[in-house]
Design a protein around this motif. Structure first.
Motif, PDB file in Angstrom:
ATOM      1  N   PRO A   1     -44.071 -52.492  29.737  1.00 46.99           N
ATOM      2  CA  PRO A   1     -43.345 -53.735  29.451  1.00 46.99           C
ATOM      3  C   PRO A   1     -44.122 -54.958  29.937  1.00 46.99           C
ATOM      4  O   PRO A   1     -44.705 -54.952  31.025  1.00 46.99           O
ATOM      5  CB  PRO A   1     -42.028 -53.560  30.212  1.00 46.99           C
ATOM      6  CG  PRO A   1     -41.830 -52.075  30.274  1.00 46.99           C
ATOM      7  CD  PRO A   1     -43.216 -51.502  30.422  1.00 46.99           C
ATOM      8  N   VAL A   2     -44.130 -55.994  29.123  1.00 49.61           N
ATOM      9  CA  VAL A   2     -44.887 -57.202  29.433  1.00 49.61           C
ATOM     10  C   VAL A   2     -44.243 -57.961  30.588  1.00 49.61           C
ATOM     11  O   VAL A   2     -43.018 -57.923  30.768  1.00 49.61           O
ATOM     12  CB  VAL A   2     -44.994 -58.103  28.179  1.00 49.61           C
ATOM     13  CG1 VAL A   2     -43.642 -58.711  27.827  1.00 49.61           C
ATOM     14  CG2 VAL A   2     -46.037 -59.175  28.357  1.00 49.61           C
ATOM     15  N   LEU A   3     -45.049 -58.597  31.414  1.00 44.22           N
ATOM     16  CA  LEU A   3     -44.564 -59.435  32.508  1.00 44.22           C
ATOM     17  C   LEU A   3     -44.548 -60.875  32.009  1.00 44.22           C
ATOM     18  O   LEU A   3     -45.597 -61.419  31.645  1.00 44.22           O
ATOM     19  CB  LEU A   3     -45.480 -59.308  33.727  1.00 44.22           C
ATOM     20  CG  LEU A   3     -45.631 -57.889  34.307  1.00 44.22           C
ATOM     21  CD1 LEU A   3     -46.644 -57.887  35.446  1.00 44.22           C
ATOM     22  CD2 LEU A   3     -44.291 -57.355  34.787  1.00 44.22           C
ATOM     23  N   PRO A   4     -43.380 -61.539  31.966  1.00 40.59           N
ATOM     24  CA  PRO A   4     -43.278 -62.883  31.383  1.00 40.59           C
ATOM     25  C   PRO A   4     -44.124 -63.894  32.143  1.00 40.59           C
ATOM     26  O   PRO A   4     -44.428 -63.713  33.322  1.00 40.59           O
ATOM     27  CB  PRO A   4     -41.775 -63.210  31.514  1.00 40.59           C
ATOM     28  CG  PRO A   4     -41.094 -61.900  31.717  1.00 40.59           C
ATOM     29  CD  PRO A   4     -42.081 -61.040  32.439  1.00 40.59           C
ATOM     30  N   PRO A   5     -44.511 -64.989  31.478  1.00 39.35           N
ATOM     31  CA  PRO A   5     -45.317 -66.017  32.149  1.00 39.35           C
ATOM     32  C   PRO A   5     -44.555 -66.669  33.288  1.00 39.35           C
ATOM     33  O   PRO A   5     -43.369 -66.982  33.164  1.00 39.35           O
ATOM     34  CB  PRO A   5     -45.616 -67.032  31.030  1.00 39.35           C
ATOM     35  CG  PRO A   5     -44.567 -66.786  29.998  1.00 39.35           C
ATOM     36  CD  PRO A   5     -44.235 -65.330  30.073  1.00 39.35           C
TER      37      PRO A   5
ATOM     38  N   GLN B   1     -49.917 -58.280  30.261  1.00 39.51           N
ATOM     39  CA  GLN B   1     -49.601 -57.004  29.619  1.00 39.51           C
ATOM     40  C   GLN B   1     -50.254 -55.852  30.375  1.00 39.51           C
ATOM     41  O   GLN B   1     -51.457 -55.622  30.260  1.00 39.51           O
ATOM     42  CB  GLN B   1     -50.106 -57.010  28.172  1.00 39.51           C
ATOM     43  CG  GLN B   1     -49.876 -55.704  27.421  1.00 39.51           C
ATOM     44  CD  GLN B   1     -48.408 -55.443  27.188  1.00 39.51           C
ATOM     45  OE1 GLN B   1     -47.800 -56.055  26.329  1.00 39.51           O
ATOM     46  NE2 GLN B   1     -47.820 -54.547  27.977  1.00 39.51           N
TER      47      GLN B   1
ATOM     48  N   LEU C   1     -52.788 -64.046  26.282  1.00 36.56           N
ATOM     49  CA  LEU C   1     -52.289 -62.843  26.945  1.00 36.56           C
ATOM     50  C   LEU C   1     -53.364 -62.274  27.857  1.00 36.56           C
ATOM     51  O   LEU C   1     -54.525 -62.167  27.465  1.00 36.56           O
ATOM     52  CB  LEU C   1     -51.893 -61.790  25.901  1.00 36.56           C
ATOM     53  CG  LEU C   1     -51.372 -60.457  26.424  1.00 36.56           C
ATOM     54  CD1 LEU C   1     -49.986 -60.625  27.031  1.00 36.56           C
ATOM     55  CD2 LEU C   1     -51.334 -59.417  25.294  1.00 36.56           C
TER      56      LEU C   1
ATOM     57  N   PRO D   1     -47.927 -58.638  22.662  1.00 34.20           N
ATOM     58  CA  PRO D   1     -47.573 -59.898  21.995  1.00 34.20           C
ATOM     59  C   PRO D   1     -48.801 -60.677  21.551  1.00 34.20           C
ATOM     60  O   PRO D   1     -49.902 -60.470  22.047  1.00 34.20           O
ATOM     61  CB  PRO D   1     -46.793 -60.652  23.080  1.00 34.20           C
ATOM     62  CG  PRO D   1     -47.253 -60.062  24.370  1.00 34.20           C
ATOM     63  CD  PRO D   1     -47.555 -58.631  24.082  1.00 34.20           C
TER      64      PRO D   1
ATOM     65  N   VAL E   1     -49.312 -67.818  30.695  1.00 38.34           N
ATOM     66  CA  VAL E   1     -49.253 -66.768  29.669  1.00 38.34           C
ATOM     67  C   VAL E   1     -48.746 -65.471  30.297  1.00 38.34           C
ATOM     68  O   VAL E   1     -48.849 -65.268  31.510  1.00 38.34           O
ATOM     69  CB  VAL E   1     -50.642 -66.537  29.024  1.00 38.34           C
ATOM     70  CG1 VAL E   1     -51.164 -67.827  28.406  1.00 38.34           C
ATOM     71  CG2 VAL E   1     -51.631 -65.979  30.036  1.00 38.34           C
ATOM     72  N   PRO E   2     -48.214 -64.568  29.476  1.00 33.97           N
ATOM     73  CA  PRO E   2     -47.731 -63.292  30.017  1.00 33.97           C
ATOM     74  C   PRO E   2     -48.872 -62.347  30.373  1.00 33.97           C
ATOM     75  O   PRO E   2     -50.013 -62.530  29.943  1.00 33.97           O
ATOM     76  CB  PRO E   2     -46.885 -62.729  28.864  1.00 33.97           C
ATOM     77  CG  PRO E   2     -47.432 -63.364  27.634  1.00 33.97           C
ATOM     78  CD  PRO E   2     -47.911 -64.723  28.045  1.00 33.97           C
TER      79      PRO E   2
ATOM     80  N   ARG F   1     -43.546 -65.407  36.054  1.00 32.44           N
ATOM     81  CA  ARG F   1     -42.705 -64.530  36.861  1.00 32.44           C
ATOM     82  C   ARG F   1     -43.466 -63.243  37.142  1.00 32.44           C
ATOM     83  O   ARG F   1     -43.887 -62.564  36.205  1.00 32.44           O
ATOM     84  CB  ARG F   1     -41.404 -64.201  36.121  1.00 32.44           C
ATOM     85  CG  ARG F   1     -40.514 -65.405  35.910  1.00 32.44           C
ATOM     86  CD  ARG F   1     -39.209 -64.992  35.283  1.00 32.44           C
ATOM     87  NE  ARG F   1     -38.338 -66.136  35.057  1.00 32.44           N
ATOM     88  CZ  ARG F   1     -37.112 -66.029  34.536  1.00 32.44           C
ATOM     89  NH1 ARG F   1     -36.628 -64.844  34.205  1.00 32.44           N
ATOM     90  NH2 ARG F   1     -36.379 -67.103  34.339  1.00 32.44           N
TER      91      ARG F   1
END
Length: 284
Positions: A239-243, A193, A88, A84, A190-191, A245
């Motif tokens: 898969p990205v790890l959301p901000p 990656q 990041l 994204p 921020v997420p 979480r």
């Protein structure tokens, strides 16, 4: 030795295998010449006026990073979704000096590097101009300031790339992810990656030829790669790890580590892709 300065047990003698197939010495030299030319071009661009640097597209930077790896004789295969935009934190396992351009090929980012790099005679000044974030790894008291600097870059919308294992491993053995850098992602909101990097010498066999571990010299590692035949770098964008979480850095580090390492473990369990190292190869 501080917790911020981990050391992998992998060594060149125990873990690193030379390629069974080698190219001729003139071809290896030609590869190194091509890599040097690309690196020189990159240094010229980095030292150019800021206006020129800003006109370079992220896609061109990605292509340049792939060219550097390809010029060394290593094929590149990238799979997974695109990283994204915006702030990041990119994190990956660490095997080789090749990991740096490979990670930047996923998304151009500000790299984390040890503070000694700033004083290197050739690379130091260009690294600083390129936005590298320097870490005083042997000073634990400097860690909060480093985390704040990383968080500030992330809040400003930059991508920051890190290798949370804190040291290079041979590619068959793996290290735990250190937590400090994940605090910066949480602070900035921020997420994360995760990216998995693997090197293969064929369709199935994991190769340790590109590994840069222990007391290995950069010159020896570069020559080993340039003289090898049939190496492939596989870069899997997980898969990205959301901000926010998971909500604490320990859980976030564990989630990223599982994303990067569990795929390799599953492959090893099926007996097709990766064979686990014996204790004679590295002390796990």
């Amino acid at each position: 030795m501080s917790a911020w300065l981990p050391v992998a047990p992998c060594t060149p003698g125990a873990c690193v295998e030379a390629s069974r197939r080698a190219v001729t010495a003139p071809r290896a030299v030609l590869r190194l010449t091509a890599v040097a030319a690309l690196l020189l071009a990159g240094i010229v661009v980095v030292c150019a006026p800021p206006g020129l640097r800003r006109r370079l597209s992220a896609d061109l930077v990605r292509r340049w990073c792939r060219w550097v790896v390809r010029a060394s004789g290593v094929r590149v295969r990238v799979t997974g979704a695109a990283a994204p935009e915006g702030g990041l934190l990119l994190v990956a396992n660490h095997v080789s000096w090749l990991d740096i351009p490979l990670l930047a090929a996923v998304r151009p980012a500000r790299m984390l590097a040890k503070s000694e790099v700033r004083r290197w005679p050739v690379a130091g000044a260009p690294a600083a101009r390129a936005g590298v974030l320097f870490i005083e790894r042997d000073r634990l008291r400097a860690l909060p300031g480093t985390v704040d600097a990383i968080a500030g870059a992330l809040r400003a919308g930059a991508a920051v790339a890190a290798f949370p294992e804190g040291s290079t491993w041979c590619g068959r053995a793996r290290g735990p992810f250190r937590r400090a850098v994940f605090q910066a992602a949480l602070d900035a909101g921020v997420p994360v990656q995760p990216v998995r990097i693997r090197y293969r010498s064929g369709p199935r066999e994991v190769s340790t030829t590109p590994a840069f571990v222990g007391l290995d010299t950069l010159l020896a590692s570069v020559w080993r790669v340039a003289s090898a035949r049939g190496l492939t770098a596989e870069v899997e964008v997980c898969p990205v790890l959301p901000p926010g979480r998971p909500g604490d850095r320990r859980r976030l580090a564990e989630a990223a580590e599982h994303a990067v390492h569990d795929g390799a473990r599953r492959e090893g369990a099926h007996g097709h892709q990766e064979k686990a190292p014996s204790k004679s190869m590295c002390a796990l």
